[in-house]
Design an enzyme around this catalytic site. Structure first.
Site, short mmCIF file in Angstrom:
data_model
loop_
_atom_site.label_atom_id
_atom_site.label_comp_id
_atom_site.label_asym_id
_atom_site.label_seq_id
_atom_site.Cartn_x
_atom_site.Cartn_y
_atom_site.Cartn_z
N TRP A 197 -11.31 23.41 21.13
CA TRP A 197 -11.06 24.67 21.84
C TRP A 197 -11.69 25.88 21.15
O TRP A 197 -12.06 26.83 21.83
CB TRP A 197 -9.57 24.93 22.03
CG TRP A 197 -9.28 26.12 22.91
CD1 TRP A 197 -9.28 26.12 24.29
CD2 TRP A 197 -8.99 27.46 22.51
NE1 TRP A 197 -9.00 27.38 24.76
CE2 TRP A 197 -8.81 28.23 23.68
CE3 TRP A 197 -8.86 28.08 21.28
CZ2 TRP A 197 -8.50 29.58 23.65
CZ3 TRP A 197 -8.55 29.44 21.24
CH2 TRP A 197 -8.38 30.16 22.42
N ASP A 198 -11.84 25.91 19.84
CA ASP A 198 -12.27 27.13 19.18
C ASP A 198 -13.32 26.85 18.10
O ASP A 198 -13.25 27.39 17.00
CB ASP A 198 -11.06 27.85 18.57
CG ASP A 198 -11.36 29.30 18.20
OD1 ASP A 198 -12.26 29.89 18.82
OD2 ASP A 198 -10.69 29.83 17.31
N LEU A 199 -14.33 26.05 18.42
CA LEU A 199 -15.30 25.66 17.40
C LEU A 199 -16.44 26.67 17.35
O LEU A 199 -17.52 26.47 17.91
CB LEU A 199 -15.83 24.25 17.66
CG LEU A 199 -16.51 23.63 16.43
CD1 LEU A 199 -15.54 23.50 15.27
CD2 LEU A 199 -17.12 22.28 16.76
N ASN A 203 -15.29 28.53 11.92
CA ASN A 203 -14.34 27.42 11.90
C ASN A 203 -15.01 26.11 11.51
O ASN A 203 -14.52 25.02 11.83
CB ASN A 203 -13.66 27.27 13.26
CG ASN A 203 -12.39 28.10 13.36
OD1 ASN A 203 -11.90 28.61 12.36
ND2 ASN A 203 -11.86 28.24 14.56
#
Length: 304
Positions: A197-199, A203
């Protein structure tokens, strides 16, 4: 044991987690250090919604204690990390179901993928993101994880309510209508792959030297089960280009990601527009006027 949360860390976390949660952090951290036999081993770090303490385990290994609120986005993190088992991502060492606290393998917080872009260019970073997504999305989402289909249906309803209540400017109003139509069309076939979801570039961290891990590993997932096409927006949006060639550069990023991941281009385009809609709805609900302009530019780059 007394755990001090630096003022800059407390200020950053208060914005998202609230003052009461932040005020309770020293007690929670001390309790977890004692329960797991951990010793502090460095200055506290933080994400947007988490306190991360470098620690040493009872057997002398470096690790990271992560403390964060448990909500719809973070609840599935331990299940996802167990499913990945260190393949392409940070390894979970322990988890306390009562508090949601996580003990993670130590990576190098001073070496993230974002820091390489100026020296090596964004194409190489995008190739790294694509490789990690290919690995992470290869598994099905574990049972109980939030699902992309119902999330998308709720998003469509929110967008339509927002259009009726907020009366956004004409170009944005028309875009919201188009994007909501795309989202409604793809929601029934939302897929079942395990998504990060938040790559984005910050991250992705390098492992500690000598561990034989990596060369790059994903951290901080907000996992769900769905279509891998939904994963591309963070790498498109972060390091957002500016100037007259911005849309061309965004389109190039999209082309590189879809080619490197082997994604179906039209399906990835549709799910990226769902993310564009999601970001725009959040922004309008929060009174943020800058992000919708970026989302309009990104959608134009994708032909919408």
């Amino acid at each position: 044991m007394t755990v001090r949360v630096p003022a800059r860390v407390a200020a950053a976390l208060t914005r998202f987690c609230g003052p009461d949660w932040v005020a309770d952090l020293p007690r929670r951290a001390a309790e977890r250090l004692d329960a797991w036999g951990l010793a502090p081993a460095g200055d506290p770090l933080h994400g947007a919604v988490s306190l991360v303490l470098p620690v040493t385990t009872a057997d002398g290994r470096p690790a990271m204690l992560k403390i964060q609120p448990v909500d719809a986005e973070t609840r599935g993190e331990p299940d996802a990390l167990r499913a990945w088992d260190g393949d392409g991502c940070v390894r979970l060492l322990d988890h306390d179901p009562g508090s949601g606290d996580l003990l993670l393998e130590a990576l190098d917080p001073g070496r993230d993928l974002d820091s390489t872009i100026d020296a090596h260019g964004i194409d190489r970073a995008l190739e790294t993101i694509a490789g990690l997504l290919t690995t992470l999305n290869a598994r099905p989402g574990p049972p109980g994880l939030r699902r992309l289909g119902p999330m998308t249906e709720r998003l469509v309803a929110r967008a339509r309510r927002l259009r009726a209540a907020a009366d956004p400017p004409g170009d944005l109003d028309a875009a919201l209508d188009r994007w909501a139509g795309v989202a409604a069309a793809v929601a029934p076939e939302a897929g079942d792959r395990l998504l990060h979801w938040d790559l984005h570039y910050q991250n992705v961290l390098a492992p500690l030297p000598g561990t034989g891990r990596g060369p790059w590993l994903a951290i901080d997932p907000k996992p769900l089960a769905g279509d891998p096409g939904y994963e591309l927006l963070p790498a498109l949006w972060n390091r957002f280009p500016s100037g007259p060639g911005a849309e061309r550069l965004l389109r190039r990023r999209f082309d590189l990601l879809t080619e490197a991941t082997g994604a179906d281009r039209e399906r990835a385009r549709a799910w990226t527009l769902v993310r564009v809609l999601e970001n725009t709805v959040w922004s309008l609900e929060e009174g943020d006027t800058a992000r919708p302009a970026q989302m309009l530019a990104l959608a134009r780059a994708l032909g919408s």
